[in-house]
Design a protein around this motif. Sequence first.
Motif, PDB file in Angstrom:
ATOM      1  N   ALA A  81       0.862  -1.182   0.000  1.00  0.00           N
ATOM      2  CA  ALA A  81       0.000   0.000   0.000  1.00  0.00           C
ATOM      3  C   ALA A  81       0.901   1.236   0.000  1.00  0.00           C
ATOM      4  CB  ALA A  81      -0.891   0.006   1.235  1.00  0.00           C
ATOM      5  N   TRP A  82       0.348   2.364  -0.419  1.00  0.00           N
ATOM      6  CA  TRP A  82       1.051   3.633  -0.230  1.00  0.00           C
ATOM      7  C   TRP A  82       0.675   4.097   1.171  1.00  0.00           C
ATOM      8  CZ3 TRP A  82       1.998   7.260  -4.854  1.00  0.00           C
ATOM      9  CH2 TRP A  82       2.924   8.241  -4.503  1.00  0.00           C
ATOM     10  N   ILE A  83       1.625   4.044   2.087  1.00  0.00           N
ATOM     11  CA  ILE A  83       1.332   4.336   3.486  1.00  0.00           C
ATOM     12  C   ILE A  83       1.777   5.746   3.859  1.00  0.00           C
ATOM     13  CG2 ILE A  83       1.414   1.917   4.198  1.00  0.00           C
ATOM     14  CD1 ILE A  83       4.227   2.421   5.344  1.00  0.00           C
ATOM     15  N   MET A  84       1.097   6.305   4.836  1.00  0.00           N
ATOM     16  CA  MET A  84       1.484   7.613   5.349  1.00  0.00           C
ATOM     17  C   MET A  84       2.806   7.518   6.105  1.00  0.00           C
ATOM     18  SD  MET A  84      -0.906  10.047   7.649  1.00  0.00           S
ATOM     19  CE  MET A  84      -0.182  11.256   8.748  1.00  0.00           C
ATOM     20  N   GLY A  85       3.057   6.361   6.740  1.00  0.00           N
ATOM     21  CA  GLY A  85       4.342   6.105   7.373  1.00  0.00           C
ATOM     22  C   GLY A  85       4.435   6.532   8.821  1.00  0.00           C
ATOM     23  N   SER A 322      -1.825  11.843  -3.448  1.00  0.00           N
ATOM     24  CA  SER A 322      -2.431  10.522  -3.563  1.00  0.00           C
ATOM     25  C   SER A 322      -3.484  10.281  -2.494  1.00  0.00           C
ATOM     26  CB  SER A 322      -1.354   9.431  -3.456  1.00  0.00           C
ATOM     27  OG  SER A 322      -0.490   9.484  -4.555  1.00  0.00           O
ATOM     28  N   MET A 323      -3.294  10.860  -1.317  1.00  0.00           N
ATOM     29  CA  MET A 323      -4.176  10.571  -0.184  1.00  0.00           C
ATOM     30  C   MET A 323      -5.290  11.588   0.010  1.00  0.00           C
ATOM     31  SD  MET A 323      -1.476   9.043   2.577  1.00  0.00           S
ATOM     32  CE  MET A 323      -0.689   7.457   2.235  1.00  0.00           C
ATOM     33  N   HIS A 324      -5.130  12.784  -0.533  1.00  0.00           N
ATOM     34  CA  HIS A 324      -6.157  13.805  -0.423  1.00  0.00           C
ATOM     35  C   HIS A 324      -6.966  13.878  -1.712  1.00  0.00           C
ATOM     36  CE1 HIS A 324      -4.312  16.441   3.008  1.00  0.00           C
ATOM     37  NE2 HIS A 324      -4.817  15.319   3.438  1.00  0.00           N
ATOM     38  N   HIS A 325      -8.252  14.073  -1.560  1.00  0.00           N
ATOM     39  CA  HIS A 325      -9.113  14.235  -2.749  1.00  0.00           C
ATOM     40  C   HIS A 325      -8.774  15.529  -3.480  1.00  0.00           C
ATOM     41  CE1 HIS A 325     -12.399  14.820  -5.381  1.00  0.00           C
ATOM     42  NE2 HIS A 325     -13.095  15.614  -4.597  1.00  0.00           N
ATOM     43  N   LYS A 326      -8.787  16.630  -2.743  1.00  0.00           N
ATOM     44  CA  LYS A 326      -8.440  17.927  -3.303  1.00  0.00           C
ATOM     45  C   LYS A 326      -7.229  18.443  -2.556  1.00  0.00           C
ATOM     46  CE  LYS A 326     -11.782  18.616  -6.322  1.00  0.00           C
ATOM     47  NZ  LYS A 326     -11.541  18.886  -7.749  1.00  0.00           N
ATOM     48  N   ALA A 327      -6.085  18.407  -3.180  1.00  0.00           N
ATOM     49  CA  ALA A 327      -4.843  18.760  -2.504  1.00  0.00           C
ATOM     50  C   ALA A 327      -4.536  20.247  -2.648  1.00  0.00           C
ATOM     51  CB  ALA A 327      -3.688  17.929  -3.062  1.00  0.00           C
ATOM     52  N   LYS A 377      -9.695   5.561   3.944  1.00  0.00           N
ATOM     53  CA  LYS A 377      -9.761   6.403   2.745  1.00  0.00           C
ATOM     54  C   LYS A 377      -8.386   6.648   2.149  1.00  0.00           C
ATOM     55  CE  LYS A 377      -9.430  10.621   2.776  1.00  0.00           C
ATOM     56  NZ  LYS A 377      -8.406  11.659   2.436  1.00  0.00           N
ATOM     57  N   ILE A 378      -7.387   6.964   2.988  1.00  0.00           N
ATOM     58  CA  ILE A 378      -6.060   7.266   2.432  1.00  0.00           C
ATOM     59  C   ILE A 378      -5.416   6.021   1.832  1.00  0.00           C
ATOM     60  CG2 ILE A 378      -5.696   9.244   3.962  1.00  0.00           C
ATOM     61  CD1 ILE A 378      -3.727   7.522   5.586  1.00  0.00           C
ATOM     62  N   HIS A 379      -5.675   4.847   2.420  1.00  0.00           N
ATOM     63  CA  HIS A 379      -5.103   3.621   1.863  1.00  0.00           C
ATOM     64  C   HIS A 379      -5.792   3.227   0.562  1.00  0.00           C
ATOM     65  CE1 HIS A 379      -3.450   2.325   6.059  1.00  0.00           C
ATOM     66  NE2 HIS A 379      -2.633   3.132   5.419  1.00  0.00           N
ATOM     67  N   ALA A 384      -5.811   5.697  -6.665  1.00  0.00           N
ATOM     68  CA  ALA A 384      -6.754   6.320  -7.601  1.00  0.00           C
ATOM     69  C   ALA A 384      -6.114   6.634  -8.949  1.00  0.00           C
ATOM     70  CB  ALA A 384      -7.326   7.600  -6.991  1.00  0.00           C
ATOM     71  N   ASP A 385      -4.815   6.838  -8.959  1.00  0.00           N
ATOM     72  CA  ASP A 385      -4.136   7.165 -10.209  1.00  0.00           C
ATOM     73  C   ASP A 385      -3.485   5.922 -10.811  1.00  0.00           C
ATOM     74  OD1 ASP A 385      -4.821   9.869  -9.967  1.00  0.00           O
ATOM     75  OD2 ASP A 385      -3.132  10.222  -8.633  1.00  0.00           O
ATOM     76  N   ILE A 386      -4.234   4.841 -10.845  1.00  0.00           N
ATOM     77  CA  ILE A 386      -3.723   3.569 -11.372  1.00  0.00           C
ATOM     78  C   ILE A 386      -3.171   3.733 -12.787  1.00  0.00           C
ATOM     79  CG2 ILE A 386      -4.507   1.311 -12.241  1.00  0.00           C
ATOM     80  CD1 ILE A 386      -6.117   0.984  -9.721  1.00  0.00           C
ATOM     81  N   GLU A 387      -3.800   4.616 -13.545  1.00  0.00           N
ATOM     82  CA  GLU A 387      -3.368   4.769 -14.934  1.00  0.00           C
ATOM     83  C   GLU A 387      -1.948   5.318 -15.041  1.00  0.00           C
ATOM     84  OE1 GLU A 387      -5.640   8.577 -13.848  1.00  0.00           O
ATOM     85  OE2 GLU A 387      -5.795   6.431 -13.473  1.00  0.00           O
TER      86      GLU A 387
END
Length: 444
Positions: A81-85, A322-327, A377-379, A384-387
């Motif tokens: 996963a992309w983790i916050m760490g 990656s973790m925020h909807h609107k950064a 949600k963050i995980h 979301a940017d799989i492409e």
Amino acid sequence: MVQGVKQHIRNTNNYLRKQTIHEIMEQFDEQIMHLSKANRRVKYTKMKKDAYSFFRGSIYLFYYDVTKIPFSYHTTDDKPAWIMGDLHFNNFSAFQNEDQAIIFDVDDFDEGYFGSYLYDVLRMVVSIRLIADEQGIDEEEHDKLVEIYLKAYYKELKKFAEAEKDPVTRQFTTENTKGAISTTLDSLMDRKETHALDKQTYLNEDGERKFDRKKTKFDDVTNNEYKEIIKVWDHYLDSIKHNVFKGKEHYQIKDIVKKSGAGIGSVGLKRFYILIAGQEEDIILEAKEARTPVPAYFCAYNETFWEENNHQGKRVINTQQSMHHKADPYLGYFTMQNRHFYVRERSAYEKDLDTAELHDFKKMKQTLKTMGKISAKIHARADADIEHGILDYHGEDEILKAIGNDKAGFKKDMVVWSKFYKERVQTDYDLFNEWLKEYYYKKN
């Protein structure tokens, strides 16, 4: 005789653990982070405050410990996963996103990395017990609080996996939060857009806005630092997403200061506040030094991750985006004197959680339910940017696969382990203070 043996065993155990603490502190703070003696003293003074402060400042000790334990519910190394760490209770706050919505979400991405989602969960559940201690909540209630967080986390993942909710659009506002979180969000509603400017700047005799060095923890930059930032400023502008770039004049620098009084883990990192022209009002940006995330020293190496995130500042803002909807539309990065920095806005609409009411079990429960949902949600959001080719699978699916049909076992393991490790932190805190007196202060 028996008592003497017990004491000998206890002393030996404490000695060996204290040696581990010594080696970790020396290796990371001196050899890797290159903290000066003065900065190490500042950091350790903050860590001495209480066990929770020690936990926050010794993240490398946490990863040293947990990466050696074969937990049953890890995601696989090939599906990280992309983790916050560094997910803990105090790394959530209220702020304004780019759509001017006041939301509650995670707010610290310096340790962002690829790894098992479980490291975020493990760090969070320990922090829940430590903060519950601070708030005076009875020890008997701690298990329930951990379970509440885990239940909310799991349920939210299921909703994402079953397409009942979308992690890309999921956000937490006054409309869907309660208790302390709602109170914190409400307190920002009446703030003026000039709140940060009014607190941190002034107009001089010539009508020019400048940072107020007298009323704030700001220091003057050197002439060399000022020139270096000016020199690399175009690199920052080039790093801003094109769809939110506002034109070069918008980012014209009007003043620069150094910021002191950083958090525990940020001691020794350079941090600048930069006043730019903006449009109708001036805007305050923060440029903060970024270095290799602590999880990278302990988690499996991922070549794909580093190909995309070879600049530490870029890694931090990629984690946030990656973790925020609107950064934050001011997110960007630059390199100065071989140091990596990321840039973000210091918004008027930022506030840490109001913890005054969290001694109340019900309000703590409400808070942890939301934090569990945000963690899920963050995980899930980070894929979301799989492409873009960074991840080619959905994080929530892999996490649920790792937990399998054993939701009860997962919760039980986390409850039992978090209690054990919270007690470990409290013992380590005492040993850390002994180490300071017996070794560090004498040497330095």
